[in-house]
Design a protein around this motif. Structure first.
Motif, PDB file in Angstrom:
ATOM      1  N   LYS A   3       1.088  -0.974  -0.113  1.00 48.69           N
ATOM      2  CA  LYS A   3       0.059   0.151  -0.531  1.00 48.69           C
ATOM      3  C   LYS A   3       0.565   1.134   0.256  1.00 48.69           C
ATOM      4  O   LYS A   3       1.957   1.727   0.849  1.00 48.69           O
ATOM      5  CB  LYS A   3      -0.542  -0.129   1.555  1.00 48.69           C
ATOM      6  CG  LYS A   3      -1.955  -1.068   0.998  1.00 48.69           C
ATOM      7  CD  LYS A   3      -2.701  -0.484   2.561  1.00 48.69           C
ATOM      8  CE  LYS A   3      -4.322  -1.684   2.395  1.00 48.69           C
ATOM      9  NZ  LYS A   3      -4.471  -0.965   3.312  1.00 48.69           N
ATOM     10  N   PHE A   4       0.037   2.266  -0.530  1.00 44.73           N
ATOM     11  CA  PHE A   4       1.337   3.241  -0.327  1.00 44.73           C
ATOM     12  C   PHE A   4       0.517   4.468   0.530  1.00 44.73           C
ATOM     13  O   PHE A   4      -0.561   3.996   1.241  1.00 44.73           O
ATOM     14  CB  PHE A   4       0.836   4.438  -1.543  1.00 44.73           C
ATOM     15  CG  PHE A   4       1.336   6.207  -1.772  1.00 44.73           C
ATOM     16  CD1 PHE A   4       2.263   6.194  -2.257  1.00 44.73           C
ATOM     17  CD2 PHE A   4      -0.226   6.824  -1.679  1.00 44.73           C
ATOM     18  CE1 PHE A   4       2.699   7.506  -2.171  1.00 44.73           C
ATOM     19  CE2 PHE A   4       0.599   7.939  -1.314  1.00 44.73           C
ATOM     20  CZ  PHE A   4       1.491   8.581  -1.583  1.00 44.73           C
ATOM     21  N   ASP A   5       1.840   4.733   1.566  1.00 43.69           N
ATOM     22  CA  ASP A   5       1.077   5.652   2.369  1.00 43.69           C
ATOM     23  C   ASP A   5       1.552   6.743   2.558  1.00 43.69           C
ATOM     24  O   ASP A   5       2.833   7.096   2.223  1.00 43.69           O
ATOM     25  CB  ASP A   5       1.798   4.792   3.734  1.00 43.69           C
ATOM     26  CG  ASP A   5       1.425   5.504   5.220  1.00 43.69           C
ATOM     27  OD1 ASP A   5       1.923   6.426   5.162  1.00 43.69           O
ATOM     28  OD2 ASP A   5       1.481   4.822   5.841  1.00 43.69           O
ATOM     29  N   GLU A   6       0.300   7.765   2.355  1.00 44.30           N
ATOM     30  CA  GLU A   6       1.238   8.974   2.729  1.00 44.30           C
ATOM     31  C   GLU A   6       1.540   9.791   2.888  1.00 44.30           C
ATOM     32  O   GLU A   6       2.627  10.876   2.789  1.00 44.30           O
ATOM     33  CB  GLU A   6      -0.440  10.228   2.247  1.00 44.30           C
ATOM     34  CG  GLU A   6       0.089  11.646   1.718  1.00 44.30           C
ATOM     35  CD  GLU A   6      -1.520  12.059   0.990  1.00 44.30           C
ATOM     36  OE1 GLU A   6      -1.525  13.094   0.891  1.00 44.30           O
ATOM     37  OE2 GLU A   6      -2.783  11.826   1.531  1.00 44.30           O
ATOM     38  N   ASN A   7       1.794   9.707   4.189  1.00 49.07           N
ATOM     39  CA  ASN A   7       2.158  10.065   4.959  1.00 49.07           C
ATOM     40  C   ASN A   7       3.996   9.491   5.586  1.00 49.07           C
ATOM     41  O   ASN A   7       4.834  10.270   5.685  1.00 49.07           O
ATOM     42  CB  ASN A   7       1.786   9.057   7.183  1.00 49.07           C
ATOM     43  CG  ASN A   7       0.070  10.470   7.246  1.00 49.07           C
ATOM     44  OD1 ASN A   7      -0.463  11.442   6.743  1.00 49.07           O
ATOM     45  ND2 ASN A   7      -0.228  10.375   8.597  1.00 49.07           N
ATOM     46  N   SER A   9       5.634   8.987   2.753  1.00 47.07           N
ATOM     47  CA  SER A   9       5.848   9.531   1.059  1.00 47.07           C
ATOM     48  C   SER A   9       6.623  11.158   1.779  1.00 47.07           C
ATOM     49  O   SER A   9       7.438  11.703   1.505  1.00 47.07           O
ATOM     50  CB  SER A   9       5.136   9.594   0.968  1.00 47.07           C
ATOM     51  OG  SER A   9       5.151  10.569  -0.961  1.00 47.07           O
ATOM     52  N   ILE A  10       5.643  11.405   2.560  1.00 45.71           N
ATOM     53  CA  ILE A  10       5.948  13.135   3.337  1.00 45.71           C
ATOM     54  C   ILE A  10       7.283  12.837   4.102  1.00 45.71           C
ATOM     55  O   ILE A  10       8.216  14.167   3.400  1.00 45.71           O
ATOM     56  CB  ILE A  10       4.378  14.028   3.589  1.00 45.71           C
ATOM     57  CG1 ILE A  10       3.485  13.812   2.233  1.00 45.71           C
ATOM     58  CG2 ILE A  10       4.934  15.074   3.962  1.00 45.71           C
ATOM     59  CD1 ILE A  10       1.920  14.212   2.590  1.00 45.71           C
ATOM     60  N   LEU A  32       3.357  22.196   5.099  1.00 43.15           N
ATOM     61  CA  LEU A  32       2.359  20.513   4.260  1.00 43.15           C
ATOM     62  C   LEU A  32       3.059  19.623   5.170  1.00 43.15           C
ATOM     63  O   LEU A  32       1.890  19.056   5.523  1.00 43.15           O
ATOM     64  CB  LEU A  32       3.246  19.945   2.972  1.00 43.15           C
ATOM     65  CG  LEU A  32       3.381  19.022   2.495  1.00 43.15           C
ATOM     66  CD1 LEU A  32       2.036  19.010   1.666  1.00 43.15           C
ATOM     67  CD2 LEU A  32       4.481  18.638   1.906  1.00 43.15           C
ATOM     68  N   THR A  36      -0.914  17.372   7.544  1.00 42.83           N
ATOM     69  CA  THR A  36      -0.488  15.836   7.587  1.00 42.83           C
ATOM     70  C   THR A  36       0.169  15.629   9.129  1.00 42.83           C
ATOM     71  O   THR A  36      -0.681  14.276   9.452  1.00 42.83           O
ATOM     72  CB  THR A  36       1.339  15.231   6.586  1.00 42.83           C
ATOM     73  OG1 THR A  36       0.941  16.319   4.847  1.00 42.83           O
ATOM     74  CG2 THR A  36       1.169  14.011   6.724  1.00 42.83           C
TER      75      THR A  36
END
Length: 70
Positions: A3-7, A9-10, A32, A36
């Motif tokens: 799964k892609f995890d946006e947190n 990634s940031i 940004l 988050t």
């Protein structure tokens, strides 16, 4: 991890910006992060990235090499 995890990634993006900017990070990057993460999470992220960077700098300065185990 499929799964892609946006947190994550940031956080990785922030670490890359830190490494390239050497601490001269624009307010928009922190905005940004604020969108988050909590203040506590931002503090932990900044401390971790700064500490890790300092460890690498120290190792480079001392010309440390990994221990070779054969």
């Amino acid at each position: 991890m499929d799964k892609f995890d946006e947190n994550i990634s940031i956080a990785i993006g922030f670490a890359e910006v830190f490494a390239k900017q050497r601490g001269d990070i624009s307010d928009s990057i922190f905005q940004l992060l604020e969108d988050t993460f909590t203040d506590e999470e931002i503090s932990e992220l900044c401390a971790f990235v700064a500490f890790t960077s300092a460890c690498h700098d120290f190792g480079e300065m001392m010309k440390l090499e990994p221990e070779r185990k054969y």
